[in-house]
Design an enzyme around this catalytic site. Structure first.
Site, PDB file in Angstrom:
ATOM      1  N   GLY A  61       0.822  -1.189   0.000  1.00 45.47           N
ATOM      2  CA  GLY A  61       0.000   0.000   0.000  1.00 45.47           C
ATOM      3  C   GLY A  61       0.859   1.243   0.000  1.00 45.47           C
ATOM      4  O   GLY A  61       0.597   2.201  -0.720  1.00 45.47           O
ATOM      5  N   ALA A  62       1.935   1.209   0.806  1.00 47.79           N
ATOM      6  CA  ALA A  62       2.862   2.333   0.886  1.00 47.79           C
ATOM      7  C   ALA A  62       4.109   1.849   1.616  1.00 47.79           C
ATOM      8  O   ALA A  62       4.123   0.777   2.213  1.00 47.79           O
ATOM      9  CB  ALA A  62       2.228   3.512   1.616  1.00 47.79           C
ATOM     10  N   MET A  63       5.161   2.663   1.558  1.00 44.55           N
ATOM     11  CA  MET A  63       6.421   2.343   2.243  1.00 44.55           C
ATOM     12  C   MET A  63       6.944   3.587   2.917  1.00 44.55           C
ATOM     13  O   MET A  63       7.035   4.659   2.318  1.00 44.55           O
ATOM     14  CB  MET A  63       7.439   1.802   1.236  1.00 44.55           C
ATOM     15  CG  MET A  63       8.781   1.454   1.851  1.00 44.55           C
ATOM     16  SD  MET A  63       8.634   0.105   3.062  1.00 44.55           S
ATOM     17  CE  MET A  63      10.164   0.316   3.975  1.00 44.55           C
ATOM     18  N   GLU A  64       7.349   3.425   4.177  1.00 43.20           N
ATOM     19  CA  GLU A  64       7.602   4.547   5.073  1.00 43.20           C
ATOM     20  C   GLU A  64       8.988   5.157   4.941  1.00 43.20           C
ATOM     21  O   GLU A  64       9.549   5.675   5.913  1.00 43.20           O
ATOM     22  CB  GLU A  64       7.410   4.091   6.515  1.00 43.20           C
ATOM     23  CG  GLU A  64       8.381   3.005   6.999  1.00 43.20           C
ATOM     24  CD  GLU A  64       7.887   1.587   6.828  1.00 43.20           C
ATOM     25  OE1 GLU A  64       8.389   0.675   7.511  1.00 43.20           O
ATOM     26  OE2 GLU A  64       6.972   1.385   6.003  1.00 43.20           O
ATOM     27  N   ASN A  65       9.596   5.167   3.795  1.00 39.66           N
ATOM     28  CA  ASN A  65      10.931   5.730   3.626  1.00 39.66           C
ATOM     29  C   ASN A  65      11.020   7.115   4.267  1.00 39.66           C
ATOM     30  O   ASN A  65      10.224   8.003   3.941  1.00 39.66           O
ATOM     31  CB  ASN A  65      11.254   5.860   2.136  1.00 39.66           C
ATOM     32  CG  ASN A  65      10.835   4.653   1.334  1.00 39.66           C
ATOM     33  OD1 ASN A  65      11.259   3.540   1.588  1.00 39.66           O
ATOM     34  ND2 ASN A  65       9.985   4.881   0.348  1.00 39.66           N
ATOM     35  N   HIS A  77      -0.599   6.323   8.774  1.00 39.82           N
ATOM     36  CA  HIS A  77       0.171   5.104   9.077  1.00 39.82           C
ATOM     37  C   HIS A  77       1.642   5.309   8.724  1.00 39.82           C
ATOM     38  O   HIS A  77       2.539   5.027   9.539  1.00 39.82           O
ATOM     39  CB  HIS A  77      -0.425   3.943   8.281  1.00 39.82           C
ATOM     40  CG  HIS A  77       0.275   2.636   8.452  1.00 39.82           C
ATOM     41  ND1 HIS A  77      -0.292   1.563   9.115  1.00 39.82           N
ATOM     42  CD2 HIS A  77       1.488   2.192   8.032  1.00 39.82           C
ATOM     43  CE1 HIS A  77       0.537   0.545   9.100  1.00 39.82           C
ATOM     44  NE2 HIS A  77       1.625   0.898   8.445  1.00 39.82           N
ATOM     45  N   GLU A  78       1.906   5.788   7.509  1.00 43.49           N
ATOM     46  CA  GLU A  78       3.296   5.961   7.087  1.00 43.49           C
ATOM     47  C   GLU A  78       3.980   7.063   7.879  1.00 43.49           C
ATOM     48  O   GLU A  78       5.186   6.982   8.152  1.00 43.49           O
ATOM     49  CB  GLU A  78       3.356   6.250   5.592  1.00 43.49           C
ATOM     50  CG  GLU A  78       2.718   5.185   4.713  1.00 43.49           C
ATOM     51  CD  GLU A  78       3.177   3.772   5.035  1.00 43.49           C
ATOM     52  OE1 GLU A  78       4.388   3.569   5.291  1.00 43.49           O
ATOM     53  OE2 GLU A  78       2.328   2.860   5.038  1.00 43.49           O
ATOM     54  N   HIS A 136       5.226   5.787  11.171  1.00 47.31           N
ATOM     55  CA  HIS A 136       6.480   5.050  10.996  1.00 47.31           C
ATOM     56  C   HIS A 136       7.707   5.955  11.091  1.00 47.31           C
ATOM     57  O   HIS A 136       8.809   5.464  11.384  1.00 47.31           O
ATOM     58  CB  HIS A 136       6.509   4.382   9.622  1.00 47.31           C
ATOM     59  CG  HIS A 136       5.858   3.049   9.563  1.00 47.31           C
ATOM     60  ND1 HIS A 136       6.130   2.036  10.454  1.00 47.31           N
ATOM     61  CD2 HIS A 136       4.966   2.533   8.668  1.00 47.31           C
ATOM     62  CE1 HIS A 136       5.428   0.974  10.130  1.00 47.31           C
ATOM     63  NE2 HIS A 136       4.711   1.234   9.059  1.00 47.31           N
ATOM     64  N   GLU A 186       4.612  -2.254  12.300  1.00 47.72           N
ATOM     65  CA  GLU A 186       3.312  -2.247  11.632  1.00 47.72           C
ATOM     66  C   GLU A 186       2.135  -2.152  12.595  1.00 47.72           C
ATOM     67  O   GLU A 186       1.159  -1.457  12.330  1.00 47.72           O
ATOM     68  CB  GLU A 186       3.187  -3.477  10.738  1.00 47.72           C
ATOM     69  CG  GLU A 186       4.253  -3.557   9.660  1.00 47.72           C
ATOM     70  CD  GLU A 186       4.341  -2.296   8.799  1.00 47.72           C
ATOM     71  OE1 GLU A 186       3.382  -1.492   8.787  1.00 47.72           O
ATOM     72  OE2 GLU A 186       5.375  -2.106   8.147  1.00 47.72           O
TER      73      GLU A 186
END
Length: 832
Positions: free
Chosen positions: A262-266, A296-297, A300, A319
């Protein structure tokens, strides 16, 4: 020069612990030449400065060719490169390693992914480094507990936008330098590069950016005000909650094509699936779901990025906390009420995972290597973990819970930590007996059941362990904090004071007045299967149509779905409940989710083949009753119409809708709705004209994905065989088109046509590990699973496949799919 690294070896936990004990990584500089994105490869040069207390170790590199390796000025023989590792010998206390290689752009959403937008022919790149993917674009010590300062020097076309984990500074035309302000783990390093369209802003001194490919500029600009408002509100919320300002400088959110997650928290540059910026009409429910992902991201950035797990066993720390805190944030700080979405979507996802043979504890999974950890990246790590955290906050009190988080973040900022460190922080904040709580909730699997019995003194709430696991000392009893709800004949709800059950097997709750339905979890706080007494389903059928409280209704709907899957509720009776109660459900997300369940399960795998068409017609009538009752142009009308399209049996009517005729007042055929009609029409027709016309009108990347799904749905032997070859043989098709092909292949109304492919799936899917890897390998195996083939013969074929050798990703897909199939077969055996 060396080529072909003899396959790849996933880093084991033992190897990671040994390497972390002897290696200290100071800084990493990566230089990439992306000036000709039309090529299939790019050059990558990495300089790593690191300390070592031993003579030998290895560095990770998964390129196409290893051009050169130089260690402390001395060349290293590149032919020693094996299984994506370069051995390093003769190490000194302080070392400089230089690795130059030729890397392949990926088409599977991992490493440095390249997408050519069919809408305009422009090329877009982004990097996904999660788990084993970072070495696919630069050499590195790839494990979460070897954080280092990173610098990226990028050569690319001058007119491109270049983004990363820190501000991108133009050194000269076509050359950028990105220097993130703090040490990073390799798994959240990223790069976004291409002619992206951008919307920029600022909040509280933090530069903000939203980015998407040029062909979706108008959609981004339309949605940007909402996304920027959610971003700003989330920053304010998390600054107050954590007591630490966001530490990574700029904050970019890039909506990229072909993204698997869904997404990535870079840090500093979050990547999202571009479907979060829809091409069609956007409902409030969809915006709320997107707000949840944005929050959510962002969560993180503290929980995962600022403080990072040591090993993938503690993935849940990332998560579960991001899931829980995001729903708190959005519900408290924006206009979106997100807890009903958590209950009806996320908790149902997690409960299916927690009751499958592949279930695992929330924490302490002892993943032997990174690839195995990826298999636990599921609804347990997200939804169950978040639910358990809600229980913990109720158990210790919100003040203790949040003070413990602030202590944990403050002590371990910019480093790595473990779950034990978090327990210590909560203990310092005032929590008591947390090891016992953690043992009961985080080290066990499965779901307890909360049921009700009518008692002379009121209502007795009874907790029981999962089947086959009695409370006999095998594990601690789970303490459930719940609030009982009483629903009267008008649908009015009375919520009683919180009670604790589970530490003791039952508790009596005084009740002053009789109730039509007693629910043991009226506030949806529990992680448990709910039941409602010996005549509970009759009571649900009576009370649920009038229950207007979203929070209380969601766990009742989840109980209906769970009981069907457990074969303890006749699917035909469940469909009666849907017919009676769903049209009056107040939340649009409940209407959409339950209609999907009814169509896919009650009229699909859980229905005898001869009854599927009739049951689908009943679901369609429910959908239309919602459409007819909703106001023209409302979200509710659109949500129900989307599901009605999926159940429509009349090809001529679908063709009329495609042409914009005979639609309900207030429904307009946007791009996504057009494709929904085409996909359903394709499942009914052996012709191809509507599909080809739609693709000619919409040759975009999204259009191609829809077209792949539509082709796979055609009830034509040649079309099925062509789709099948895409799934089980090497193909140049993009990952999302492959996923869509798997989604479209199995149709509940095409059982006779697809019957020969059931055995073929189990015989052939294992072989796909020879030419796919990572996320794509497991995802294709999952999407292509014969989910409509609820027969004993299918189970025999599945068990035979599972008895053989399968790659981990394929085994997980087959295991989980087989469990769902086995449940459907058992239901059919019991109720027909």
């Amino acid at each position: 020069m060396s080529a072909g690294a003899d396959g790849r070896a996933s880093l084991t936990r033992v190897e990671a612990e040994v390497r972390a004990a002897v290696v200290r990584v100071d800084d990493v500089e990566v230089t990439l030449d992306l000036t000709d994105p039309a090529l299939a490869t790019f050059t990558s040069r990495t300089v790593i400065r690191f300390g070592s207390s031993v003579d030998s170790t290895f560095v990770d590199f998964a390129g196409e060719e290893l051009v050169s390796v130089v260690l402390n000025g001395t060349p290293v023989d590149p032919t020693t490169w094996r299984r994506a590792r370069i051995p390093l010998h003769g190490l000194e206390t302080e070392n400089v390693l230089e690795v130059e290689g030729v890397m392949a752009y990926s088409s599977d959403g991992e490493g440095l992914h390249r997408h050519v937008d069919p809408a305009d022919g422009r090329t877009y790149l982004y990097a996904m480094s999660f788990l084993d993917a970072a070495p696919r674009w630069f050499a590195c010590f790839d494990q979460p507990d070897l954080k280092a300062r990173h610098t990226f020097v990028i050569s690319a076309p001058e007119d491109w936008t270049v983004l990363g984990n820190g501000p991108a500074v133009v050194e000269e035309p076509g050359r950028w330098r990105i220097a993130p302000p703090h040490p990073l783990s390799t798994y959240f390093t990223t790069l976004v590069a291409g002619p992206y369209a951008s919307v920029r802003g600022e909040h509280d001194g933090i530069p903000l950016g939203l980015h998407i490919r040029e062909s979706l500029r108008a959609e981004l600009e339309a949605e940007a005000p909402d996304m920027l408002a959610v971003t700003a509100a989330s920053f304010d919320y998390f600054h107050e909650l954590f007591g630490v300002r966001y530490p990574f400088g700029e904050y970019h959110q890039a909506f990229v094509p072909d993204f698997n997650a869904g997404a990535m928290e870079n840090p500093g540059c979050v990547t999202f699936r571009d479907a979060y910026v829809p091409r069609g009409r956007v409902t409030r429910t969809e915006r709320g779901g997107r707000a949840g992902t944005i929050a959510h991201e962002m969560a993180h950035q503290w929980f995962g990025d600022l403080v990072t797990m040591r090993w993938w066993d503690d993935l849940w720390l990332n998560e579960s906390f991001a899931e829980y805190l995001a729903h708190r944030c959005v519900s408290d700080a924006t206009d979106y009420a997100l807890w009903p979405e958590f209950g009806i979507i996320r908790k149902d996802w997690g409960s299916v995972a927690d009751q499958s043979p592949s279930t695992h504890p929330v924490a302490g999974n002892a993943a032997p290597d990174a690839a195995a950890a990826l298999q636990n990246f599921d609804g347990i790590s997200y939804a169950k973990g978040a639910s358990v955290l809600r229980q913990l906050a109720a158990h210790v009190g919100d003040e203790v819970f949040l003070n413990g988080l602030r202590d944990y973040i403050g002590r371990h900022a910019y480093g790595n930590a473990t779950f034990a460190d978090l327990l210590e922080a909560w203990t310092r904040a005032g929590a008591h007996d947390l090891p016992a709580w953690a043992g009961a909730w985080l080290s066990t699997t499965g779901m307890d059941t909360l049921d009700v019995e009518h008692d002379d003194a009121g209502v007795r709430v009874v907790a029981s362990a999962p089947a086959g696991e009695p409370f006999d000392g095998l594990r601690e009893r789970r303490p459930h904090t719940v609030q009982v709800g009483l629903v009267d004949e008008t649908g009015a709800l009375t919520v009683l004071d919180p009670v604790d059950v589970g530490a003791e097997p039952s508790v009596v709750v005084p009740v002053a007045a009789p109730a039509v339905l007693v629910t043991p979890d009226a506030t949806d706080l529990a992680w448990a299967k709910l039941r409602f007494g010996p005549d509970g389903w009759r009571r649900v059928l009576t009370a649920l149509p009038g229950l207007a409280d979203d929070t209380a209704a969601v766990p009742v709907w989840n109980a209906v779905r769970d009981a069907v899957r457990d074969a303890s509720l006749d699917p035909a009776y469940a469909l009666e409940i849907v017919e009676a109660a769903l049209p009056s459900a107040p939340a649009d997300i409940v209407v959409f989710s339950v209609l999907g369940f009814a169509l896919d399960q009650l009229a699909g795998a859980y229905a005898p083949v001869a009854e599927r068409a009739d049951r689908a017609a009943r679901v369609r009538r429910v959908a239309w009753s919602v459409v007819d009752a909703a106001g023209p142009g409302t979200d509710r009308q659109l949500v129900a119409f989307r599901q009605a399209v999926r159940a429509e049996p009349d090809a001529d009517r679908l063709r009329a809708w495609y042409a914009g005729r005979d639609l309900p007042a207030g429904v307009d055929m946007d791009a996504e709705l057009v494709w929904s009609v085409v996909e359903r029409w394709s499942a009914l027709q052996t012709g191809n004209d509507l599909l080809e016309d739609a693709l000619a009108r919409d040759p975009s990347a999204s259009g191609r994905v829809h077209a792949a799904r539509a082709r796979a749905r055609r009830p034509d032997p040649a079309a099925k065989e062509a789709a099948w070859r895409l799934l089980v043989a090497p193909s140049s098709l993009g990952a999302y088109e492959l996923y869509a092909t798997g989604e479209g292949f199995w149709d509940a109304g095409q059982s006779e046509l697809t019957a020969p492919y059931v055995a073929r799936y189990f015989a052939e899917i294992g072989g796909t590990a020879a030419f796919r890897e990572g996320w794509a390998l497991g995802q294709v195996a999952t999407q292509a699973f014969p989910r409509t083939a609820a027969t004993p013969d299918a189970l025999v074929a599945a068990d035979t496949a599972l008895a053989g050798e399968l790659a981990a990703q394929v085994r997980r897909a087959v295991t989980d799919g087989t469990d769902k199939l086995r449940r459907a077969v058992e239901s059919l055996r019991r109720w027909t």
